[in-house]
Scaffold this motif. Structure first.
Motif, mmCIF file in Angstrom:
data_model
loop_
_atom_site.group_PDB
_atom_site.id
_atom_site.type_symbol
_atom_site.label_atom_id
_atom_site.label_comp_id
_atom_site.label_asym_id
_atom_site.label_seq_id
_atom_site.Cartn_x
_atom_site.Cartn_y
_atom_site.Cartn_z
ATOM 1 N N UNK A 1 0.595 -1.426 0.173
ATOM 2 C CA UNK A 1 -0.064 0.083 -0.425
ATOM 3 C C UNK A 1 0.809 1.176 0.151
ATOM 4 N N UNK A 2 0.401 2.640 -0.981
ATOM 5 C CA UNK A 2 1.272 3.315 -0.827
ATOM 6 C C UNK A 2 1.099 4.044 0.317
ATOM 7 N N UNK A 3 2.549 4.376 1.286
ATOM 8 C CA UNK A 3 1.779 4.922 2.338
ATOM 9 C C UNK A 3 2.344 6.221 2.761
ATOM 10 N N UNK A 4 3.016 6.658 1.817
ATOM 11 C CA UNK A 4 3.663 8.101 1.505
ATOM 12 C C UNK A 4 4.784 8.303 0.285
ATOM 13 N N UNK A 5 4.020 9.671 0.258
ATOM 14 C CA UNK A 5 4.746 10.541 -1.179
ATOM 15 C C UNK A 5 5.369 11.851 -1.484
ATOM 16 N N UNK A 6 6.247 12.653 -1.343
ATOM 17 C CA UNK A 6 7.206 13.345 -1.423
ATOM 18 C C UNK A 6 7.570 13.689 -2.948
ATOM 19 N N UNK A 7 6.676 14.087 -4.100
ATOM 20 C CA UNK A 7 7.214 14.635 -5.240
ATOM 21 C C UNK A 7 8.479 15.323 -5.275
ATOM 22 N N UNK A 8 8.958 15.197 -6.171
ATOM 23 C CA UNK A 8 9.200 14.038 -6.628
ATOM 24 C C UNK A 8 10.417 13.242 -6.220
ATOM 25 N N UNK A 9 10.660 13.221 -5.639
ATOM 26 C CA UNK A 9 11.988 12.426 -5.587
ATOM 27 C C UNK A 9 11.786 10.815 -4.256
ATOM 28 N N UNK A 10 10.737 11.165 -3.384
ATOM 29 C CA UNK A 10 10.627 9.455 -3.106
ATOM 30 C C UNK A 10 9.075 9.187 -3.177
ATOM 31 N N UNK A 11 8.900 7.356 -3.052
ATOM 32 C CA UNK A 11 7.397 7.213 -2.498
ATOM 33 C C UNK A 11 8.110 5.444 -1.868
ATOM 34 N N UNK A 12 7.219 6.123 -1.021
ATOM 35 C CA UNK A 12 6.794 4.523 -0.213
ATOM 36 C C UNK A 12 5.890 4.034 0.525
ATOM 37 N N UNK A 13 6.728 2.391 -0.472
ATOM 38 C CA UNK A 13 4.843 1.895 -0.136
ATOM 39 C C UNK A 13 4.950 1.032 1.257
ATOM 40 N N UNK A 14 3.990 0.196 2.067
ATOM 41 C CA UNK A 14 4.539 -0.735 3.002
ATOM 42 C C UNK A 14 3.560 -1.875 2.911
ATOM 43 N N UNK A 15 3.675 -2.554 3.955
ATOM 44 C CA UNK A 15 3.121 -4.901 3.498
ATOM 45 C C UNK A 15 1.304 -3.840 4.563
ATOM 46 N N UNK A 16 0.419 -4.082 4.112
ATOM 47 C CA UNK A 16 -0.672 -3.310 4.002
ATOM 48 C C UNK A 16 -1.023 -5.079 4.830
#
Length: 131
Positions: free
Chosen positions: A59-74
């Motif tokens: 699951x998408x947990x955190x987005x910091x455009x345009x440098x970081x995207x965090x997916x975590x276990x759901x």
């Protein structure tokens, strides 16, 4: 346990890479050949399974455009994150590195280190041709 993929160069801007990764259905094109299941569950969550491994929901947990995207276990028994770091290079292209971070007991860490390392390396190396 923290693992990192090799850094890969992508001939797209950080914003283009970020936009690609933010749309979770695009992760299907990054998956290894031994994928046995891929299913988009909603706008920010997908399920996948590799042959011989249990199903994993990210699951998408955190987005910091345009440098970081965090997916975590759901859900599930394991708690971990898959972090995509995107850095602009001097020529306007991007350098992408994936990080896997999870808190596992030593036995579990020993069992999954090899498969997870190979998995994130595959995701990263598939990125330049997928985007």
């Amino acid at each position: 346990m923290n693992l990192e993929s090799p850094k890969v160069n992508v001939t797209k801007s950080p914003q283009e890479v970020f936009n690609f990764l933010e749309d979770i259905k695009n992760f299907k094109s990054l998956m290894p050949e031994n994928i046995s299941k891929f299913e988009v569950l909603d706008d920010d969550k997908f399920l996948f399974a590799l042959k011989g491994m249990p199903e994993i929901v990210l699951k998408k947990k955190e987005v910091i455009p345009p440098n970081k995207i965090v997916l975590g276990a759901a859900g599930g028994k394991l708690d971990f994150s898959l972090i995509g770091n995107i850095v602009e290079t001097a020529d306007g292209n991007s350098e992408v590195q994936l990080e896997f971070a999870g808190d596992f007991n030593p036995m579990m860490a020993m069992m999954i280190k090899g498969p997870i390392t190979k998995f994130i390396e595959t995701l990263a190396t598939n990125m330049p041709k997928a985007i």
